[in-house]
Design a protein around this motif. Structure first.
Motif: not given
Length: 263
Positions: A159-168, A221-227
């Protein structure tokens, strides 16, 4: 993530994934002529620049990065390893006009091209930097490694990597590009494409726990507010206990393309 933490993450990557880095540098080094000029684009803390300087004892290396603190870190390591006299650092934003760097025998771009605002422009600059017949080595990653072997942990990582992919994607990063097509379109002759499937199992090097911890801290740090809150809390709990675990794995994929400027 602070500069010091990101620098630590890059150094830990070189330490924990040393077999991958050794195999890659040995392969590239075997294709490089005597007394080469090597240019490392997006050098970071110097994983590529330092390894190439050690693998090629008659090489001169130019390490290019936008971050002066990263370059200072690299210079300190070069002095410790006794190769500082053969490494020159250049601070430059590679999305802008490039300084004169060549003519180079080898351009090394590890996990840097996906950051370029315009990869086509960057590859045109690489082509101009290389001498005719010179080699470009592009190493890219699909994501940062996965570490958790248990089902719940692996699902959280996914789940974390999926959101990180969206952010990238939102940031315009060029992840998962077919760099072979890009390179051919930029006038290079693509000679090889090689996939490295990294799958490290316990017992791992002592640095692996810290590698996982810093990676998770960066992710948090990168997922604050996104997860969602439950996943963030679970991430915090897992991160706090990583140094005490002996069941961690390291799974990652890196792909490398080799291409030449036609002679």
């Amino acid at each position: 993530m602070t500069h010091s933490h990101f620098a630590e993450l890059l150094d830990l990557d070189a330490d924990v994934l040393h077999e991958y880095h050794h195999d890659l540098i040995d392969w590239i080094g075997s294709l490089t002529p005597d007394r080469p000029l090597v240019v490392d684009l997006g050098a970071g803390t110097g994983t590529g620049a330092l390894a190439l300087a050690r693998r090629l004892p008659d090489a001169r290396v130019v390490a290019v990065d936008v971050s002066e603190p990263m370059l200072e870190h690299l210079r300190n390591k070069a002095r410790e390893l006794g190769v500082a006299d053969r490494i020159r650092t250049v601070q430059a934003d590679l999305d802008e006009s490039w300084p004169a760097l060549g003519p180079a025998d080898l351009v090394w771009a590890s996990a840097s091209l996906h950051h370029m605002a315009d990869p086509g422009h960057a590859l045109a600059q690489v082509r101009a930097t290389l001498r005719p017949g010179g080699l470009l080595a592009v190493a890219e990653l699909d994501s940062f490694p996965r570490f958790l072997p248990d089902e719940a942990g692996a699902a959280l990582e996914e789940r974390c990597h999926a959101v990180l992919a969206e952010i990238r994607a939102e940031a315009g990063l060029h992840m998962n590009e077919d760099w072979g097509v890009r390179l051919a379109g930029a006038g290079f002759t693509v000679e090889a494409e090689r996939r490295f499937d990294i799958d490290l199992r316990p017992p791992l090097p002592a640095a692996a726990g810290r590698y996982a911890q810093v990676s998770f801290q960066r992710t948090r740090h990168r997922l604050e507010g996104r997860l969602d809150a439950d996943d963030l809390a679970a991430l915090d709990t897992i991160t706090a206990g990583l140094l005490d675990r002996d069941d961690l794995t390291v799974q990652a994929t890196r792909t490398v393309w080799l291409a030449r400027r036609p002679g």
